[in-house]
Write a protein that holds these residues in place. Structure first.
Motif, PDB file in Angstrom:
ATOM      1  N   TYR A 119     -45.955  13.255  77.260  1.00  0.00           N
ATOM      2  CA  TYR A 119     -45.056  12.416  76.462  1.00  0.00           C
ATOM      3  C   TYR A 119     -45.855  11.548  75.501  1.00  0.00           C
ATOM      4  CZ  TYR A 119     -43.274   7.637  75.791  1.00  0.00           C
ATOM      5  OH  TYR A 119     -42.986   6.409  75.273  1.00  0.00           O
ATOM      6  N   THR A 148     -40.036  15.135  82.989  1.00  0.00           N
ATOM      7  CA  THR A 148     -39.058  14.127  83.386  1.00  0.00           C
ATOM      8  C   THR A 148     -39.532  12.782  82.855  1.00  0.00           C
ATOM      9  OG1 THR A 148     -38.389  15.305  85.399  1.00  0.00           O
ATOM     10  CG2 THR A 148     -37.936  12.939  85.300  1.00  0.00           C
ATOM     11  N   SER A 163     -31.618  15.384  68.369  1.00  0.00           N
ATOM     12  CA  SER A 163     -32.489  16.507  68.714  1.00  0.00           C
ATOM     13  C   SER A 163     -33.002  17.197  67.460  1.00  0.00           C
ATOM     14  CB  SER A 163     -31.719  17.521  69.565  1.00  0.00           C
ATOM     15  OG  SER A 163     -31.148  16.922  70.697  1.00  0.00           O
ATOM     16  N   TRP A 168     -32.703  19.577  76.059  1.00  0.00           N
ATOM     17  CA  TRP A 168     -32.952  18.443  76.937  1.00  0.00           C
ATOM     18  C   TRP A 168     -31.645  17.935  77.517  1.00  0.00           C
ATOM     19  CZ3 TRP A 168     -31.709  13.145  75.418  1.00  0.00           C
ATOM     20  CH2 TRP A 168     -31.073  13.058  74.165  1.00  0.00           C
ATOM     21  N   SER A 169     -31.763  17.113  78.539  1.00  0.00           N
ATOM     22  CA  SER A 169     -30.606  16.519  79.190  1.00  0.00           C
ATOM     23  C   SER A 169     -30.865  15.038  79.403  1.00  0.00           C
ATOM     24  CB  SER A 169     -30.350  17.201  80.536  1.00  0.00           C
ATOM     25  OG  SER A 169     -29.303  16.565  81.243  1.00  0.00           O
ATOM     26  N   GLU A 170     -29.810  14.222  79.285  1.00  0.00           N
ATOM     27  CA  GLU A 170     -29.915  12.806  79.610  1.00  0.00           C
ATOM     28  C   GLU A 170     -29.008  12.513  80.800  1.00  0.00           C
ATOM     29  OE1 GLU A 170     -30.357   9.445  76.677  1.00  0.00           O
ATOM     30  OE2 GLU A 170     -28.344   8.981  77.413  1.00  0.00           O
ATOM     31  N   ILE A 192     -34.473  11.241  80.942  1.00  0.00           N
ATOM     32  CA  ILE A 192     -34.488  12.468  80.147  1.00  0.00           C
ATOM     33  C   ILE A 192     -35.261  13.555  80.888  1.00  0.00           C
ATOM     34  CG2 ILE A 192     -35.404  13.502  78.016  1.00  0.00           C
ATOM     35  CD1 ILE A 192     -34.825  10.830  76.642  1.00  0.00           C
ATOM     36  N   THR A 193     -34.721  14.757  80.879  1.00  0.00           N
ATOM     37  CA  THR A 193     -35.433  15.928  81.376  1.00  0.00           C
ATOM     38  C   THR A 193     -35.421  16.992  80.291  1.00  0.00           C
ATOM     39  OG1 THR A 193     -33.393  16.749  82.405  1.00  0.00           O
ATOM     40  CG2 THR A 193     -34.900  15.498  83.793  1.00  0.00           C
ATOM     41  N   THR A 194     -36.463  17.812  80.249  1.00  0.00           N
ATOM     42  CA  THR A 194     -36.565  18.844  79.211  1.00  0.00           C
ATOM     43  C   THR A 194     -36.650  20.233  79.840  1.00  0.00           C
ATOM     44  OG1 THR A 194     -39.002  18.812  79.080  1.00  0.00           O
ATOM     45  CG2 THR A 194     -37.790  17.197  77.748  1.00  0.00           C
ATOM     46  N   CYS A 200     -39.855  19.583  73.500  1.00  0.00           N
ATOM     47  CA  CYS A 200     -38.659  18.950  72.958  1.00  0.00           C
ATOM     48  C   CYS A 200     -39.084  17.828  72.009  1.00  0.00           C
ATOM     49  CB  CYS A 200     -37.816  18.382  74.101  1.00  0.00           C
ATOM     50  SG  CYS A 200     -36.340  17.506  73.563  1.00  0.00           S
TER      51      CYS A 200
END
Length: 230
Positions: A119, A148, A163, A168-170, A192-194, A200
Protein backbone atom coordinates in the motif's frame (compact mmCIF):
# COMPACT_ATOMS: atom_id res chain seq x y z
CA UNK A 1 20.68 29.58 2.41
CA UNK A 2 18.11 27.20 0.89
CA UNK A 3 17.42 23.85 2.58
CA UNK A 4 18.11 21.15 -0.02
CA UNK A 5 15.18 19.07 1.36
CA UNK A 6 12.63 21.85 0.90
CA UNK A 7 10.39 21.41 -2.19
CA UNK A 8 11.08 24.07 -4.80
CA UNK A 9 8.48 25.83 -6.96
CA UNK A 10 9.24 25.07 -10.58
CA UNK A 11 6.26 26.67 -12.33
CA UNK A 12 2.67 27.77 -12.01
CA UNK A 13 -0.16 25.39 -12.84
CA UNK A 14 -1.04 27.03 -16.16
CA UNK A 15 2.58 26.55 -17.26
CA UNK A 16 2.54 22.85 -16.29
CA UNK A 17 0.30 21.10 -18.84
CA UNK A 18 0.72 17.57 -17.48
CA UNK A 19 -0.54 18.61 -14.03
CA UNK A 20 -3.24 20.81 -15.55
CA UNK A 21 -4.60 17.95 -17.67
CA UNK A 22 -4.59 15.60 -14.66
CA UNK A 23 -6.64 18.07 -12.60
CA UNK A 24 -9.04 18.51 -15.51
CA UNK A 25 -9.62 14.76 -15.42
CA UNK A 26 -10.57 15.09 -11.75
CA UNK A 27 -12.88 17.97 -12.62
CA UNK A 28 -14.60 15.88 -15.29
CA UNK A 29 -15.09 12.97 -12.86
CA UNK A 30 -16.78 15.13 -10.25
CA UNK A 31 -18.66 17.32 -12.72
CA UNK A 32 -20.17 14.75 -15.08
CA UNK A 33 -20.29 11.53 -13.07
CA UNK A 34 -23.63 10.34 -11.71
CA UNK A 35 -24.61 10.74 -8.06
CA UNK A 36 -26.83 7.66 -8.41
CA UNK A 37 -29.76 9.56 -6.93
CA UNK A 38 -27.90 10.18 -3.64
CA UNK A 39 -28.20 13.73 -2.23
CA UNK A 40 -25.10 13.14 -0.08
CA UNK A 41 -22.97 12.13 -3.08
CA UNK A 42 -24.41 14.96 -5.18
CA UNK A 43 -23.45 17.46 -2.47
CA UNK A 44 -19.97 15.97 -2.14
CA UNK A 45 -19.38 16.11 -5.89
CA UNK A 46 -20.30 19.80 -5.88
CA UNK A 47 -18.01 20.60 -2.96
CA UNK A 48 -15.08 18.89 -4.68
CA UNK A 49 -15.55 20.56 -8.04
CA UNK A 50 -16.20 24.01 -6.51
CA UNK A 51 -13.02 23.82 -4.43
CA UNK A 52 -11.05 22.45 -7.36
CA UNK A 53 -12.28 25.19 -9.69
CA UNK A 54 -11.36 27.85 -7.12
CA UNK A 55 -7.91 26.34 -6.64
CA UNK A 56 -7.19 26.15 -10.37
CA UNK A 57 -8.38 29.74 -10.88
CA UNK A 58 -5.62 30.90 -8.51
CA UNK A 59 -2.98 29.35 -10.82
CA UNK A 60 -1.08 27.87 -7.83
CA UNK A 61 2.56 26.96 -7.58
CA UNK A 62 3.65 23.50 -8.72
CA UNK A 63 6.41 22.21 -6.47
CA UNK A 64 9.19 19.80 -7.31
CA UNK A 65 8.68 17.22 -4.57
CA UNK A 66 11.32 14.59 -5.31
CA UNK A 67 9.37 11.50 -6.35
CA UNK A 68 9.81 9.15 -3.34
CA UNK A 69 8.81 5.54 -3.99
CA UNK A 70 7.52 2.56 -1.98
CA UNK A 71 7.60 -1.22 -2.62
CA UNK A 72 4.00 -1.34 -3.95
CA UNK A 73 5.04 0.90 -6.87
CA UNK A 74 6.27 -2.27 -8.58
CA UNK A 75 2.55 -2.80 -9.35
CA UNK A 76 1.98 0.73 -10.69
CA UNK A 77 2.72 0.01 -14.39
CA UNK A 78 0.20 -2.85 -14.37
CA UNK A 79 -2.42 -0.63 -12.70
CA UNK A 80 -1.92 2.07 -15.34
CA UNK A 81 -2.16 -0.49 -18.13
CA UNK A 82 -5.47 -1.76 -16.74
CA UNK A 83 -6.77 1.78 -16.34
CA UNK A 84 -5.91 2.71 -19.91
CA UNK A 85 -7.98 -0.21 -21.23
CA UNK A 86 -11.16 0.66 -19.37
CA UNK A 87 -13.63 3.37 -18.44
CA UNK A 88 -10.98 5.50 -16.71
CA UNK A 89 -8.51 5.63 -19.56
CA UNK A 90 -8.31 9.45 -19.62
CA UNK A 91 -7.32 9.60 -15.95
CA UNK A 92 -4.85 6.71 -16.29
CA UNK A 93 -3.15 8.32 -19.29
CA UNK A 94 -2.90 11.71 -17.58
CA UNK A 95 -1.48 10.06 -14.47
CA UNK A 96 1.13 8.22 -16.52
CA UNK A 97 2.54 11.56 -17.69
CA UNK A 98 3.43 12.62 -14.13
CA UNK A 99 4.35 9.19 -12.75
CA UNK A 100 8.02 10.11 -12.22
CA UNK A 101 7.09 13.22 -10.20
CA UNK A 102 4.82 11.52 -7.65
CA UNK A 103 5.78 11.25 -3.98
CA UNK A 104 4.39 8.04 -2.46
CA UNK A 105 3.71 7.92 1.28
CA UNK A 106 2.19 5.74 4.01
CA UNK A 107 0.62 8.47 6.16
CA UNK A 108 0.80 6.44 9.37
CA UNK A 109 3.43 6.50 12.12
CA UNK A 110 2.96 2.77 12.68
CA UNK A 111 2.33 0.34 9.83
CA UNK A 112 2.72 -3.43 9.67
CA UNK A 113 5.56 -4.78 7.53
CA UNK A 114 3.02 -6.65 5.39
CA UNK A 115 0.94 -3.54 4.65
CA UNK A 116 4.08 -1.48 3.97
CA UNK A 117 4.78 -3.83 1.06
CA UNK A 118 1.28 -3.58 -0.42
CA UNK A 119 0.00 0.00 0.00
CA UNK A 120 0.96 3.64 -0.57
CA UNK A 121 -0.71 6.88 -1.58
CA UNK A 122 0.34 10.07 -3.32
CA UNK A 123 -1.15 13.55 -2.94
CA UNK A 124 -1.29 15.52 -6.19
CA UNK A 125 -3.21 18.60 -5.00
CA UNK A 126 -3.27 19.75 -1.40
CA UNK A 127 -1.16 21.25 1.39
CA UNK A 128 1.57 18.64 0.79
CA UNK A 129 1.00 18.02 -2.90
CA UNK A 130 3.00 19.31 -5.83
CA UNK A 131 0.00 21.47 -6.76
CA UNK A 132 -0.62 23.65 -3.73
CA UNK A 133 -4.12 23.94 -2.19
CA UNK A 134 -5.35 24.44 1.39
CA UNK A 135 -9.05 23.63 0.92
CA UNK A 136 -9.02 20.28 -0.95
CA UNK A 137 -6.83 17.21 -1.27
CA UNK A 138 -6.78 15.07 -4.40
CA UNK A 139 -4.59 12.05 -4.89
CA UNK A 140 -4.27 8.34 -5.60
CA UNK A 141 -3.92 5.22 -3.49
CA UNK A 142 -2.39 2.02 -4.84
CA UNK A 143 -2.90 -1.49 -3.47
CA UNK A 144 -1.17 -4.71 -4.47
CA UNK A 145 -3.33 -7.75 -5.25
CA UNK A 146 -4.87 -9.53 -2.27
CA UNK A 147 -4.50 -6.60 0.12
CA UNK A 148 -6.51 -5.83 3.25
CA UNK A 149 -6.39 -2.15 4.22
CA UNK A 150 -7.49 -2.23 7.86
CA UNK A 151 -10.46 -0.50 9.43
CA UNK A 152 -9.97 3.25 9.75
CA UNK A 153 -11.83 6.57 9.67
CA UNK A 154 -11.10 10.26 9.13
CA UNK A 155 -12.13 12.87 11.69
CA UNK A 156 -13.73 16.00 10.14
CA UNK A 157 -12.80 14.80 6.64
CA UNK A 158 -15.29 13.77 3.96
CA UNK A 159 -13.67 11.30 1.57
CA UNK A 160 -14.55 9.76 -1.76
CA UNK A 161 -12.81 7.07 -3.76
CA UNK A 162 -13.24 6.62 -7.51
CA UNK A 163 -11.93 3.38 -9.00
CA UNK A 164 -9.33 3.80 -11.74
CA UNK A 165 -8.22 0.17 -12.13
CA UNK A 166 -8.78 -3.16 -10.42
CA UNK A 167 -11.59 -4.65 -8.35
CA UNK A 168 -12.09 -3.89 -4.66
CA UNK A 169 -14.61 -4.03 -1.85
CA UNK A 170 -15.34 -1.71 1.07
CA UNK A 171 -16.64 -3.28 4.29
CA UNK A 172 -17.37 -6.47 2.30
CA UNK A 173 -20.50 -4.76 0.93
CA UNK A 174 -19.97 -5.04 -2.83
CA UNK A 175 -17.35 -5.32 -5.57
CA UNK A 176 -16.60 -1.97 -7.21
CA UNK A 177 -15.43 -1.66 -10.81
CA UNK A 178 -13.55 1.20 -12.52
CA UNK A 179 -15.63 4.39 -12.53
CA UNK A 180 -17.42 3.59 -9.24
CA UNK A 181 -17.55 6.30 -6.54
CA UNK A 182 -17.73 5.52 -2.81
CA UNK A 183 -18.38 8.23 -0.21
CA UNK A 184 -17.13 8.02 3.39
CA UNK A 185 -18.33 10.82 5.62
CA UNK A 186 -16.49 12.09 8.70
CA UNK A 187 -16.09 9.28 11.21
CA UNK A 188 -17.33 6.50 8.91
CA UNK A 189 -15.36 3.31 9.61
CA UNK A 190 -14.22 1.58 6.43
CA UNK A 191 -12.04 -1.37 5.47
CA UNK A 192 -10.82 -2.11 1.94
CA UNK A 193 -9.96 -5.45 0.36
CA UNK A 194 -8.66 -5.99 -3.17
CA UNK A 195 -8.86 -8.81 -5.70
CA UNK A 196 -6.23 -11.54 -5.78
CA UNK A 197 -5.05 -11.17 -9.39
CA UNK A 198 -4.46 -7.49 -10.15
CA UNK A 199 -3.49 -4.30 -8.32
CA UNK A 200 -6.10 -1.69 -7.47
CA UNK A 201 -5.68 2.04 -8.13
CA UNK A 202 -8.14 4.52 -6.63
CA UNK A 203 -8.41 8.29 -7.04
CA UNK A 204 -9.51 10.05 -3.88
CA UNK A 205 -10.77 13.45 -2.74
CA UNK A 206 -10.78 14.88 0.78
CA UNK A 207 -12.91 17.83 1.85
CA UNK A 208 -12.66 19.34 5.32
CA UNK A 209 -11.43 22.27 7.41
CA UNK A 210 -8.05 23.66 6.37
CA UNK A 211 -6.38 22.78 9.68
CA UNK A 212 -7.56 19.16 9.43
CA UNK A 213 -6.43 18.80 5.80
CA UNK A 214 -3.02 20.16 6.78
CA UNK A 215 -2.73 17.60 9.61
CA UNK A 216 -5.17 14.68 9.14
CA UNK A 217 -3.59 12.55 11.92
CA UNK A 218 -4.23 9.27 10.11
CA UNK A 219 -4.71 6.30 12.47
CA UNK A 220 -5.81 2.73 11.93
CA UNK A 221 -8.65 1.57 14.16
CA UNK A 222 -7.53 -0.71 16.99
CA UNK A 223 -8.56 -4.34 16.67
CA UNK A 224 -11.11 -5.75 19.10
CA UNK A 225 -8.35 -7.65 20.91
CA UNK A 226 -6.25 -4.49 21.27
CA UNK A 227 -9.25 -2.53 22.59
CA UNK A 228 -10.00 -5.26 25.15
CA UNK A 229 -6.38 -5.20 26.37
CA UNK A 230 -6.15 -1.39 26.53
Amino acid sequence: MTDMNTPMATARLMDSPNWLYLLREFDALYRYGSAGGSPAIRGHRKRVRDRLSAAMAKNPDVLQTGGDSKPVIAHFPRALDLGERGAMQGMARALREVRDELTWEYGYEKLSKALAQKYAYCEVLGPKGPVQCDTLILGFVLFAPNTTYPQHSHLDIEESYISVAGAWSENNAAVFAPGSLILNRSGDEHRITTGDRDPCLLAYAWCGPEDRLASPNMKLTATRRARRNA
